[in-house]
Design an enzyme around this catalytic site. Structure first.
Site, PDB file in Angstrom:
ATOM      1  N   PRO A  17      -3.308   1.491  15.551  1.00 16.51           N
ATOM      2  CG  PRO A  17      -2.497   2.359  13.565  1.00 16.51           C
ATOM      3  CD  PRO A  17      -3.309   1.151  14.159  1.00 16.51           C
ATOM      4  CB  VAL A  23       0.994  -0.252   5.171  1.00 17.35           C
ATOM      5  CG1 VAL A  23       0.168   1.137   5.641  1.00 17.35           C
ATOM      6  CG2 VAL A  23       2.360  -0.063   6.243  1.00 17.35           C
ATOM      7  CB  ALA A  24      -2.220  -2.585   1.557  1.00 17.63           C
ATOM      8  CB  SER A  25      -6.190  -2.499   5.035  1.00 21.66           C
ATOM      9  OG  SER A  25      -7.514  -3.023   5.647  1.00 21.66           O
ATOM     10  N   GLY A  49      -0.600   4.881  -0.136  1.00 17.42           N
ATOM     11  CA  GLY A  49      -1.556   5.281   0.864  1.00 17.42           C
ATOM     12  C   GLY A  49      -1.012   6.307   1.775  1.00 17.42           C
ATOM     13  CE1 TYR A  79     -10.562   0.362   7.959  1.00 19.76           C
ATOM     14  CE2 TYR A  79     -11.426   1.048  10.210  1.00 19.76           C
ATOM     15  CZ  TYR A  79     -10.181   0.947   9.245  1.00 19.76           C
ATOM     16  OH  TYR A  79      -9.054   1.325   9.570  1.00 19.76           O
ATOM     17  N   GLY A 135       0.797  -1.239  -0.052  1.00 19.01           N
ATOM     18  CA  GLY A 135       0.024  -0.035   0.184  1.00 19.01           C
ATOM     19  C   GLY A 135       0.691   1.179   0.124  1.00 19.01           C
ATOM     20  N   GLY A 145       1.246   4.540   4.118  1.00 17.63           N
ATOM     21  CA  GLY A 145       2.325   3.833   3.336  1.00 17.63           C
ATOM     22  C   GLY A 145       3.443   4.838   2.846  1.00 17.63           C
ATOM     23  CE  LYS A 187      -7.508  -2.312   9.717  1.00 17.82           C
ATOM     24  NZ  LYS A 187      -6.286  -2.175   8.723  1.00 17.82           N
TER      25      LYS A 187
END
Length: 371
Positions: free
Chosen positions: A214, A113-115, A38, A185, A35, A41, A189
């Site tokens: 985070p 990191v990508a999502s 982003g 969402y 990612g 990212g 996660k």
């Protein structure tokens, strides 16, 4: 639900200078960042390059590979870093197996990191849950198969603190119940992180795994592609919000999140651990608007000054899915315990006011809001 944690002695605490020296001793390592175009990212890549690492990053090109690579390089340049030949941008999508073997090859560490993070919550929760979970497992399988030492995954407070708890006090041992009726969402996660821990435990074959959780990520954006949080600040400054829901949440600076990823990928005590990343206290949307108004003068003349009541928030949520998350947390003020990241790494997050103001200044600088 039990957290996947092991006891860590405070004797493992290190200061910032020592930690950065540890990272520098790994200079030249090839690190994969998923990612890369982003919000988080780009900051992670910039931080890695500053520390002397080589970086390979994945982007979802959808046939526009050159454009995606240009976006990444432009953002890195905006951070003041010249990558030279130390940055490689490749195409790989979380929804497909294609490209992941090549992306992971020769990398010693992976920062996943990508999502998916939609601007509007989908009607079908699986539109988020499936790519988040399956994409994470694709990255972990490729990392295991190529002998990667450690994977650090960017999860979220969404996987920690969205199930009711007496006292509203949360740390890394807490889990959101994936069966709760939360927004897609939040469920995505939680389910993706649970699946990742299960894979690491049962199929990891020695792969070290660490998770960063985070809270709301704010701070300067390096390009015009805005995250949900930076878009929120932009909308406030642009006068597009006449009132805000009454909701409280933690805030963490994107630069501090990037820093924590580097610490987590290098420190021996981070293996097998979750780390909650947040500032000292939860704040409200109205508090953020007040900070903007207090410090930016006429540039913040259009920020909202009214807070919706809990009843109004729930009523709006009935017709606006984007408000559903706030409605579910109305009246709740979480207490966030981040002693673990501070004691293990010597990590110290920025002041929340600074983070919010730096978010705004980056929007003015990029011309995304008229100053």
């Amino acid at each position: 639900m039990e957290g996947k944690t092991i006891p860590v002695s405070t004797d493992a605490a290190i200061n910032n200078d020592t930690d950065m020296n540890n990272n520098d001793s790994d200079g030249g390592e090839l690190v994969l960042v998923t990612g890369g175009n982003g919000y988080v990212g780009t900051h992670v890549i910039s931080r890695l390059l500053r520390s002397g690492h080589r970086v390979r990053t994945t982007v979802r090109s959808h046939g526009r590979a050159a454009s995606a690579e240009a976006s990444v390089r432009s953002a890195i340049a905006a951070s003041g870093v010249d990558p030279g030949g130390r940055l490689d941008v490749v195409s790989a999508d979380l929804t497909s197996d294609d490209g992941w073997d090549d992306a992971v090859a020769d990398c010693t560490r992976v920062l996943h990191v990508a999502s998916p993070f939609p601007s509007v919550q989908p009607e079908n929760a699986d539109d988020l849950i499936v790519p988040a979970r399956d994409g994470t497992l694709r990255v972990l399988r490729a990392a295991r198969d190529h002998g990667v030492k450690r994977v650090v995954m960017t999860s979220s407070f969404a996987a920690v603190g969205y199930s009711a708890k007496d006292g509203n006090e949360y740390d890394e041992s807490d889990w959101t119940d994936p069966a709760n009726d939360n927004a897609p969402y939040i469920r995505s996660k939680t389910i993706a992180e649970l699946a990742a821990w299960e894979f690491a435990e049962k199929e990891g074959d020695g792969l070290e795994f660490t998770v960063i959780n985070p809270t709301g990520i704010f701070g300067p954006t390096l390009g015009p592609r805005l995250s949900a949080s930076t878009e929120l600040v932009r909308a406030m400054l642009a006068g597009e919000m006449s009132a805000v829901p009454r909701t409280h949440f933690g805030v963490v600076d994107v630069r501090d999140v990037a820093d924590l990823h580097l610490r987590a990928m290098a420190h021996p005590a981070a293996a097998g651990q979750r780390f909650l990343a947040s500032g000292d206290r939860a704040v409200s949307l109205l508090w953020i608007a007040g900070v903007l108004a207090e410090h930016l003068g006429e540039r913040a003349a259009r920020v909202p000054t009214r807070e919706l009541s809990d009843e109004e928030t729930r009523a709006v949520a009935g017709s606006d899915p984007s408000v559903r998350e706030a409605a579910g947390q109305a009246g709740s003020v979480p207490i966030l315990r981040t002693e673990k990241a501070r004691s293990v790494f010597g990590w110290t997050p920025r002041d929340t006011e600074t983070t919010i103001l730096d978010t705004a200044e980056s929007l003015f600088r990029l011309g995304l809001v008229k100053g």
